[in-house]
Design an enzyme around this catalytic site. Structure first.
Site, PDB file in Angstrom:
ATOM      1  N   SER A   1       0.836  -1.200   0.000  1.00  0.00           N
ATOM      2  CA  SER A   1       0.000   0.000   0.000  1.00  0.00           C
ATOM      3  C   SER A   1       0.879   1.260   0.000  1.00  0.00           C
ATOM      4  O   SER A   1       1.649   1.466  -0.921  1.00  0.00           O
ATOM      5  CB  SER A   1      -0.979  -0.048   1.173  1.00  0.00           C
ATOM      6  OG  SER A   1      -1.992   0.917   1.041  1.00  0.00           O
TER       7      SER A   1
ATOM      8  N   ASP B   1      -9.895  -5.648  -3.797  1.00  0.00           N
ATOM      9  CA  ASP B   1      -9.325  -4.651  -2.884  1.00  0.00           C
ATOM     10  C   ASP B   1     -10.277  -3.462  -2.781  1.00  0.00           C
ATOM     11  O   ASP B   1     -10.663  -2.878  -3.801  1.00  0.00           O
ATOM     12  CB  ASP B   1      -7.976  -4.204  -3.443  1.00  0.00           C
ATOM     13  CG  ASP B   1      -7.168  -3.354  -2.490  1.00  0.00           C
ATOM     14  OD1 ASP B   1      -7.742  -2.440  -1.863  1.00  0.00           O
ATOM     15  OD2 ASP B   1      -5.954  -3.582  -2.392  1.00  0.00           O
TER      16      ASP B   1
ATOM     17  N   HIS C   1      -7.329  -6.021   0.448  1.00  0.00           N
ATOM     18  CA  HIS C   1      -6.171  -5.179   0.791  1.00  0.00           C
ATOM     19  C   HIS C   1      -5.449  -5.652   2.059  1.00  0.00           C
ATOM     20  O   HIS C   1      -4.483  -5.030   2.475  1.00  0.00           O
ATOM     21  CB  HIS C   1      -6.660  -3.741   0.992  1.00  0.00           C
ATOM     22  CG  HIS C   1      -5.593  -2.692   0.894  1.00  0.00           C
ATOM     23  ND1 HIS C   1      -4.994  -2.331  -0.299  1.00  0.00           N
ATOM     24  CD2 HIS C   1      -5.009  -1.911   1.848  1.00  0.00           C
ATOM     25  CE1 HIS C   1      -4.101  -1.372  -0.081  1.00  0.00           C
ATOM     26  NE2 HIS C   1      -4.089  -1.102   1.208  1.00  0.00           N
TER      27      HIS C   1
END
Length: 278
Positions: free
Chosen positions: A147, A223, A256
């Site tokens: 991320s 995600d 995610h």
């Protein structure tokens, strides 16, 4: 520079360690975690730097990813820094996506952030200078992240391609100059000049890159931050523009979370091992 060891646990015949030190680049104390594989008992080993995402510390990856088993097999050290400077005297913001826990791996140029928020220099210069002296590490290293940390890993490798044997990322923020997370952080840390932002934008850097380390990117198609915040297609377009050979994979059904990371971390470690031991 001295490291203060805070913790140690035996793990897959290696050592999971936690250290504290005063970071000159950040002007504050920092903590970071290290996994030393069993091979480090008798020889120096190469390292994979892992950069974590928003709100994380050095412990998220250590506890959740399950990377140590494969790192022990391969003989790779794992270096896991914190995600920002911290402390009572360090500037902060009430929001989760700015300030402490959200350093974005840039060198801030705007007050009040510039006093401490120099994570780019901390990761690229300070830690690689001190750790091979203090620990049984070679100078050989690769980099990975998730991320915000995936953004950081790509940016560091693209800006300093000779410094890293390889780079990988899970769910990276691929075009921070064009997403809400990035615009908020960059305007605060770097000011309003968008050309300054592009120095920390992986898609912008890749589009004009002439040298790119071996690169692997995994993105889950479920995600919750894709595509709005992550903008993976911008990285795909940038690779096509520059002709760079980049392996960008979409993984069906993954989100995610660290469930995603733990599902594919072995593949990423084996990917890096091909280049760390060349």
């Amino acid at each position: 520079m001295s490291l203060t060891q805070l913790a140690e646990s035996r793990l897959f015949d290696g050592r999971q360690l936690k250290f504290e030190h005063f970071a000159n680049t950040l002007s504050c104390k920092m903590q970071f975690s290290v996994y030393l594989p069993p091979q480090a008992e008798t020889q120096k080993v190469p390292a994979l730097y892992w950069l974590s995402g928003l709100t994380c510390t050095d412990e998220n990856f250590s506890v959740k990813a399950g990377a140590q088993r494969v790192a022990a097999e391969l003989g790779i050290a794992l270096i896991i820094p914190d995600t920002s400077p911290r402390g009572e005297l360090v500037a902060n913001d009430p929001a989760y996506d700015l300030g402490q826990g959200a350093g974005f791996y840039v060198n801030a140029t705007e007050a009040p952030w510039t006093a401490h928020y120099r994570m780019y220099d901390y990761i690229s210069r300070e830690l690689p200078a001190i750790l091979p002296v203090a620990l049984p590490l070679t100078q050989v290293k690769s980099i990975s992240g998730h991320s915000m940390g995936g953004h950081g890993a790509l940016v560091l490798a693209l800006r300093q391609p000779a410094a890293y044997r390889s780079v990988s990322a899970f769910s990276p923020i691929c075009q921070p100059s064009q997403c809400d997370w990035g615009r908020k952080a960059f305007s605060a840390y770097l000011g309003d000049t968008v050309t300054d932002w592009l120095e920390y934008d992986a898609s912008a850097l890749l589009s004009k890159a002439t040298m790119v380390p071996p690169m692997l990117v995994d993105q889950g198609d479920k995600d919750q931050f894709y595509p709005a915040q992550l903008r993976t297609e911008a990285l795909i377009d940038a690779a096509a523009s520059s002709g760079a050979k980049v392996d960008i994979r979409f993984q069906r059904g993954y989100d995610h979370s660290y469930y995603f990371i733990s599902s594919f971390i072995e593949e990423h470690l084996r990917f890096h091992a091909r280049y760390l031991f060349e």
